[in-house]
Design an enzyme around this catalytic site. Structure first.
Site, mmCIF file in Angstrom:
data_model
loop_
_atom_site.group_PDB
_atom_site.id
_atom_site.type_symbol
_atom_site.label_atom_id
_atom_site.label_comp_id
_atom_site.label_asym_id
_atom_site.label_seq_id
_atom_site.Cartn_x
_atom_site.Cartn_y
_atom_site.Cartn_z
ATOM 1 N N GLU A 61 0.860 -1.202 0.000
ATOM 2 C CA GLU A 61 0.000 0.000 0.000
ATOM 3 C C GLU A 61 0.885 1.236 0.000
ATOM 4 O O GLU A 61 1.792 1.383 0.825
ATOM 5 C CB GLU A 61 -0.947 0.028 1.202
ATOM 6 C CG GLU A 61 -1.780 1.321 1.175
ATOM 7 C CD GLU A 61 -3.053 1.285 2.008
ATOM 8 O OE1 GLU A 61 -3.596 0.176 2.224
ATOM 9 O OE2 GLU A 61 -3.502 2.361 2.429
ATOM 10 N N ASP A 113 9.667 8.161 0.172
ATOM 11 C CA ASP A 113 8.971 8.562 -1.053
ATOM 12 C C ASP A 113 8.840 7.318 -1.941
ATOM 13 O O ASP A 113 9.849 6.724 -2.347
ATOM 14 C CB ASP A 113 9.801 9.645 -1.751
ATOM 15 C CG ASP A 113 9.187 10.104 -3.074
ATOM 16 O OD1 ASP A 113 8.191 9.513 -3.525
ATOM 17 O OD2 ASP A 113 9.736 11.065 -3.649
ATOM 18 N N ASP A 135 -3.195 12.148 -3.045
ATOM 19 C CA ASP A 135 -3.454 13.598 -3.093
ATOM 20 C C ASP A 135 -3.948 13.971 -4.488
ATOM 21 O O ASP A 135 -3.276 13.687 -5.483
ATOM 22 C CB ASP A 135 -2.170 14.364 -2.760
ATOM 23 C CG ASP A 135 -1.708 14.052 -1.349
ATOM 24 O OD1 ASP A 135 -2.377 14.461 -0.394
ATOM 25 O OD2 ASP A 135 -0.678 13.353 -1.212
ATOM 26 N N LYS A 139 -5.527 21.653 -8.791
ATOM 27 C CA LYS A 139 -5.256 22.731 -9.758
ATOM 28 C C LYS A 139 -4.522 22.159 -10.975
ATOM 29 O O LYS A 139 -3.599 21.353 -10.821
ATOM 30 C CB LYS A 139 -4.378 23.799 -9.104
ATOM 31 C CG LYS A 139 -5.107 24.582 -8.047
ATOM 32 C CD LYS A 139 -4.265 25.717 -7.519
ATOM 33 C CE LYS A 139 -5.024 26.436 -6.421
ATOM 34 N NZ LYS A 139 -4.165 26.953 -5.365
ATOM 35 N N ASP A 171 -11.768 10.198 -4.494
ATOM 36 C CA ASP A 171 -13.071 10.889 -4.376
ATOM 37 C C ASP A 171 -13.054 12.148 -5.238
ATOM 38 O O ASP A 171 -13.830 13.060 -5.000
ATOM 39 C CB ASP A 171 -13.371 11.252 -2.907
ATOM 40 C CG ASP A 171 -12.362 12.222 -2.330
ATOM 41 O OD1 ASP A 171 -11.257 12.363 -2.907
ATOM 42 O OD2 ASP A 171 -12.663 12.865 -1.302
ATOM 43 N N THR A 206 -11.341 4.542 4.398
ATOM 44 C CA THR A 206 -10.120 5.187 4.898
ATOM 45 C C THR A 206 -10.475 6.544 5.503
ATOM 46 O O THR A 206 -11.578 7.063 5.319
ATOM 47 C CB THR A 206 -9.087 5.394 3.779
ATOM 48 O OG1 THR A 206 -9.504 6.504 2.972
ATOM 49 C CG2 THR A 206 -8.929 4.163 2.908
ATOM 50 N N LYS A 207 -9.498 7.146 6.170
ATOM 51 C CA LYS A 207 -9.722 8.438 6.814
ATOM 52 C C LYS A 207 -10.100 9.506 5.770
ATOM 53 O O LYS A 207 -11.056 10.252 5.944
ATOM 54 C CB LYS A 207 -8.441 8.847 7.546
ATOM 55 C CG LYS A 207 -8.575 10.149 8.274
ATOM 56 C CD LYS A 207 -7.296 10.497 9.001
ATOM 57 C CE LYS A 207 -7.367 11.941 9.492
ATOM 58 N NZ LYS A 207 -6.102 12.450 9.925
#
Ligand SMILES: C[S@@+](CC[C@H](N)C(=O)[O-])C[C@H]1O[C@@H](n2cnc3c(N)ncnc32)[C@H](O)[C@@H]1O
Length: 227
Positions: A61, A113, A135, A139, A171, A206-207
């Protein structure tokens, strides 16, 4: 200036290095539990059988956040081994605390990373790779920072065993469309469904997903198979 004297190009990162505050418990976890659960990126491919001291299906993951959902998955699937990579130290500390509280033996954690670490993982080493709610970098000028890009997806496909699954979720609608296009264009992956997949029952909420749901966001899962 001759090319040899130019400063090295800064790599494009998919994250902003925000250390945030480590709680005392997270710091203690990093100090005391790292030797049990932590993996320091090695120069040569990791030997997963040695790392987990057994042969088992392996699940990777990337970007597990605070690791709550990863810990649940490791707890309910004791026959599989889980390797998590997350760059944010408080999240890593949080997961170490959960892993210890649950007495998990089938979980290892890298604080790094993924763009630098995944190339050092063994090819065909994983039955599933999952990236949940990366993330979104909404933009347009930041889209290049999105983790899901053709070269990275090709790398992930190489790390999957034949028949293994790449499972993404987001999402963010235009990121979902971007993911679908990038995965669809990877010659080593085939979609298990026509476009988006229903959320598999093995994926806990998930959170970030719960935060998105509170904001009224829809959720898109993508489930592709290594061919
Ligand atoms: C929006 S959060 C989602 C966290 C979690 N998956 C969830 O759904 O709650 C994205 C996470 O990916 C991590 N991340 C972003 N780029 C990464 C990278 N290149 N390597 C490792 N982690 C990364 C971030 O630190 C952050 O915790």
């Amino acid at each position: 200036m001759p090319a040899a004297n130019l400063p090295p190009l800064r790599p494009i990162r998919s994250f902003v290095r925000r250390e945030g505050r480590l709680t005392d418990a997270q710091q203690r976890a990093l100090d005391t539990l790292w030797t049990r659960y932590g993996v320091t990126a090695a120069a040569s491919p990791l030997d997963l059988d040695t790392l987990f001291a057994r042969a088992a299906p392996r699940i990777l993951e990337i970007g597990f956040g605070n690791g709550e959902s990863l810990a649940v998955m490791a707890q309910v699937q004791p026959a599989a081994d889980f390797l998590g990579i997350e760059v944010h130290r408080p999240g890593v500390g949080h997961l170490l605390l959960r892993a210890d509280a649950l007495g998990l033996n089938n979980l290892r954690v890298m604080c790094a990373d993924a763009a630098e670490t995944v190339p050092r993982l063994p090819d065909a080493g994983f039955a599933r790779i999952q990236v949940f709610f990366p993330d979104p970098w909404p933009k347009k000028r930041h889209h290049k920072r999105r983790l899901v890009q053709p070269a990275f997806v090709a790398l992930l496909a190489r790390k999957l065993e034949t028949g293994g699954y790449l499972h993404l979720a987001t999402d963010w609608e235009d990121y979902a469309e971007h993911m679908l296009a990038v995965l669809g264009a990877c010659g080593h992956l085939r979609n298990t469904t026509r476009d988006f997949a229903p959320r598999p029952s093995h994926r806990p909420f998930t959170k970030f997903e719960q935060r998105g749901q509170r904001l009224g966001h829809r959720i898109w899962d993508l489930l592709f198979q290594r061919c």
